[in-house]
Structures are given as structure tokens and as C-alpha cells.
Design an enzyme around this catalytic site. Sequence first.
Site, short mmCIF file in Angstrom:
data_model
loop_
_atom_site.label_atom_id
_atom_site.label_comp_id
_atom_site.label_asym_id
_atom_site.label_seq_id
_atom_site.Cartn_x
_atom_site.Cartn_y
_atom_site.Cartn_z
N LYS A 12 0.87 -1.19 0.00
CA LYS A 12 0.00 0.00 0.00
C LYS A 12 0.89 1.23 0.00
O LYS A 12 1.70 1.41 0.92
CB LYS A 12 -0.92 -0.01 1.23
CG LYS A 12 -2.00 1.04 1.18
CD LYS A 12 -3.02 0.75 0.08
CE LYS A 12 -4.31 0.18 0.63
NZ LYS A 12 -5.23 -0.25 -0.44
N THR A 57 -3.53 -5.37 0.43
CA THR A 57 -2.90 -4.07 0.66
C THR A 57 -3.72 -3.28 1.68
O THR A 57 -3.17 -2.48 2.43
CB THR A 57 -2.70 -3.27 -0.64
OG1 THR A 57 -3.97 -2.87 -1.14
CG2 THR A 57 -1.94 -4.06 -1.67
N HIS A 250 20.06 26.59 -13.24
CA HIS A 250 20.85 27.65 -13.90
C HIS A 250 20.22 29.03 -13.70
O HIS A 250 19.01 29.20 -13.83
CB HIS A 250 20.96 27.37 -15.40
CG HIS A 250 21.55 26.03 -15.73
ND1 HIS A 250 22.82 25.67 -15.36
CD2 HIS A 250 21.04 24.97 -16.41
CE1 HIS A 250 23.07 24.43 -15.80
NE2 HIS A 250 22.00 23.98 -16.42
#
Length: 301
Positions: A12, A57, A250
Amino acid sequence: MAIILGDHQYGKAENRIVRIVRDTPRHEIRDVNVSTCLRGRFDAAHLTGDQGEVLPTDTQKQTSYAYAKTVGLASLERYAHALAVHFVDDVEPVDQARVELEEFAWERVSVGGAEHDFSWVRSGREVRTVAVTVDADGSAWITGGLKDLVVLKSSGSEFHGFLEDEYTVLEPTSDRIMATSLVAKWRFGAVDVATFDFDAAYAAITTAMVETFASFHSLALQQTLFQMGKTAIEAVPELVEVRLSAPNKHHFAYDLARFGIENHNEVFHADDRPYGLIQASVTVEGAPDAGPAWDQYSGLV
Ligand SMILES: O=c1[nH]c(=O)c2[nH]c(=O)[nH]c2[nH]1
């Protein structure tokens, strides 16, 4: 041609658990995103649809919440370890369990200069990460980490002397902005899960990395990353490896000459993409094998 089942794991992902400790008027909060993952003898579920060996789950989710009360979340690593040990020890087909978690930090609200007992404001800093993997024989691999640690220095960074070919247009610089959103993961060697102060280690590692970013005069982001990994290991000798991933965010000095205005590294365009992506691992020589420490589940940790 035979087609066979390869590696598989299930669990899960992203149980959002908030644990309040309210034994005294001053409450404590721990806000986490927990993913549980089981590895083992689950071939039948894939090959024949037989669920006899599959711990749902949903059950894993319920267990995560139950352990947030019984074990508690005072130590993220001890919670993750206890949950993983439960799955390998108590669920027969499980050979290995991994528990990953993210922690979202809260800061106490200050009222008239005094810290409030039960109100917080979400802290905008980095997300802490933990992953604990446990084998059926009890072996454990513990990693910590952080992500979204955004740092910037407006000087003390150079980049020149690089390899050039017919496509090189980049100008060398001896003074530039260096900024990144750091992802770091670290692996502990032999530590006693029951007693080791993981929170103190986290604070020491984070401090070492941020201080190194600031104070180390950089000739490249690569050099800064190595130094950050090195000082983290020096700060916490229980570490055997640090992995760093850093987008080079950058910042280009904006061309104001077109308007007759001088720009001495004062106005920049913060470019969001593309970005250089610099990654490095820093290890202690002779470090124990990483085993399954880096075998990911949720992709969040
Ligand atoms: O620190 C840097 N490392 C690079 O590899 C690189 N490449 C580049 O264009 N700028 C930079 N900066």
C-alpha cells in the site's frame, strides 16, 4: 517461447498518517506518508489468480495505522523497522518487507513570543525520507534521506577550464549563482535500531551538507556534491554511503546592455529547464554490501 514471471512486489503506497502525542498539555505532531511493500512467494496471485498467499494491501494499510499508535512515530526508523519486522515474521509468504516514508515538517506557532502547545504551521523546508528493508532472517538495511532541499549561493562558485568542442558556446565563469534542489539518501552501517538517535543523525547530516554548500568554494557542482557527501559521513560516522542527486538550477545574468544598463551579476533569469542533473555516490572504502537497501518501491524515497 516460454514467458515467465519476473520480480514482483506489492503493498500500500502513501498512507497519510498524522500522529499526535497528547499525554501532556503540550502536544507533539508527526506527519508522514508511509508506503509498505512485501516481497516473497506471490507467484500464484500473478499466474493463476489464487489470492491464498496475498495479504491485502488494505490490511497493510490498517497495520500501518495501528502501529502508529502501538509503536508510535517518535522515531520514524524504529516505526518503519517494527512494521517491516512484523510483515516478515508474522506473514508466512513474506521473504522481505520494505517500509518507506516521507515526513512533512511542522513548526510550532509562536503566540506573543511563546510556543503554542497544539498549533503548528507547515514548515517549508525539505522533506525527510526513510526506507527500512528487513529480511526473513532479521537482517535490516536502513536508509535515510531528504528531498526538495532548495539552496542557492550568489557567489563562491566558478565553472571554467572545461572540455570544448565545435558545439561549445558556454562562457567560462569565475563568479556565478549556484542553486539546486537537493535529493540525498544515506545508508547506515551497523547501528542498533533500538537505541540509535536517528533524529540527531538527521540534524547533523543536514547541517553538514548545508554548511558545506555555503562555505565550500566551488569549481563545479560535482566538486560541491562530493564535499557534501564527505562532510556528512564525517559528521555521522555510522554512515557508509551517501547518494546525491542535484539539478543545476541555472541562473543566467540577464542582458541589460541592450538598454544601456550595466549588469554585474545583479539581475538573473532563473531558467527552469533544461537543467544539468549531477549525481554522485560517496562511500566509505570497504563499506558493507548495499544488499536491497536501494531497491525502491514507491519512487518517493
Ligand atoms: O557545475 C557544473 N557542472 C557541469 O558539469 C556543468 N555543465 C555546464 O554547462 N555547467 C555546469 N556546471
